[in-house]
Enzyme design. Sequence first.
Site, short mmCIF file in Angstrom:
data_model
loop_
_atom_site.label_atom_id
_atom_site.label_comp_id
_atom_site.label_asym_id
_atom_site.label_seq_id
_atom_site.Cartn_x
_atom_site.Cartn_y
_atom_site.Cartn_z
N VAL A 82 -2.94 1.21 3.21
CA VAL A 82 -3.48 0.44 4.33
C VAL A 82 -2.67 0.74 5.60
O VAL A 82 -1.46 0.53 5.65
CB VAL A 82 -3.44 -1.07 4.03
CG1 VAL A 82 -4.03 -1.85 5.20
CG2 VAL A 82 -4.20 -1.37 2.75
N LYS A 83 -3.39 1.23 6.59
CA LYS A 83 -2.75 1.60 7.85
C LYS A 83 -2.79 0.40 8.79
O LYS A 83 -3.84 -0.19 9.02
CB LYS A 83 -3.51 2.78 8.46
CG LYS A 83 -2.72 3.66 9.38
CD LYS A 83 -3.55 4.90 9.72
CE LYS A 83 -2.81 5.82 10.65
NZ LYS A 83 -3.68 6.95 11.06
#
Length: 215
Positions: A82-83
């Site tokens: 997850v960025k």
Amino acid sequence: MKIFLDTANLNDIKAGVSLGVVDGVTTNPSLVAKEGVSLENRINQIAEICNGPISAEVIADKRDEMVAEAEELTKISPNIVVKIPLTQDGLQATKVLSEKNINTNLTLVFSLNQAILAAKAGATYVSPFVGRVDDIGGNGMQLVEEIVTTFNQYAINTEVIAASIRHPRHVTEAARIGCDIVTIPKAVLEKMVNHPLTDKGIEKFMEDWHKNKQK
């Protein structure tokens, strides 16, 4: 050093993976928007091509919404990272996600202080933007070196991804300073492969081979 492709284009990813040198993929909302598809569909498609980590960025900007979106993204594939943008809410969300054993990539990092905070919050990866630092008169690779050196000094496990890579020289410098990962567009990967002396060498070998066959 690992090499990630920075793209949401399936053809680019297929081409890179076919070379046997791509370890993962990073995307962002702008790259996905260019493809004219939904994030979920595109990440699903990328996961079918690449077995490595795939960074998918949240759109939300508040902690709780970021966490909820991150949990949905991780349902797409076990390879999802997850960025999250490095903001106060982003750091808070990262701390929550790290406690849930969800991998995170803290993005839009432009200082050593930001990188330290990302690592303290439990980020799996931190992404300093080399090209964008250069654009404002700074030295992007110097920033990467500062982060790598500091993380090594304190035995920090967060991996450093040199991002916003503009040309092969950036990759060379990242490798020399011991950066964990570079994420690059397909154009930079192609420039890394090609060299005029390689082409000339092949031409010379083939020329000599055919001359010998004619004897």
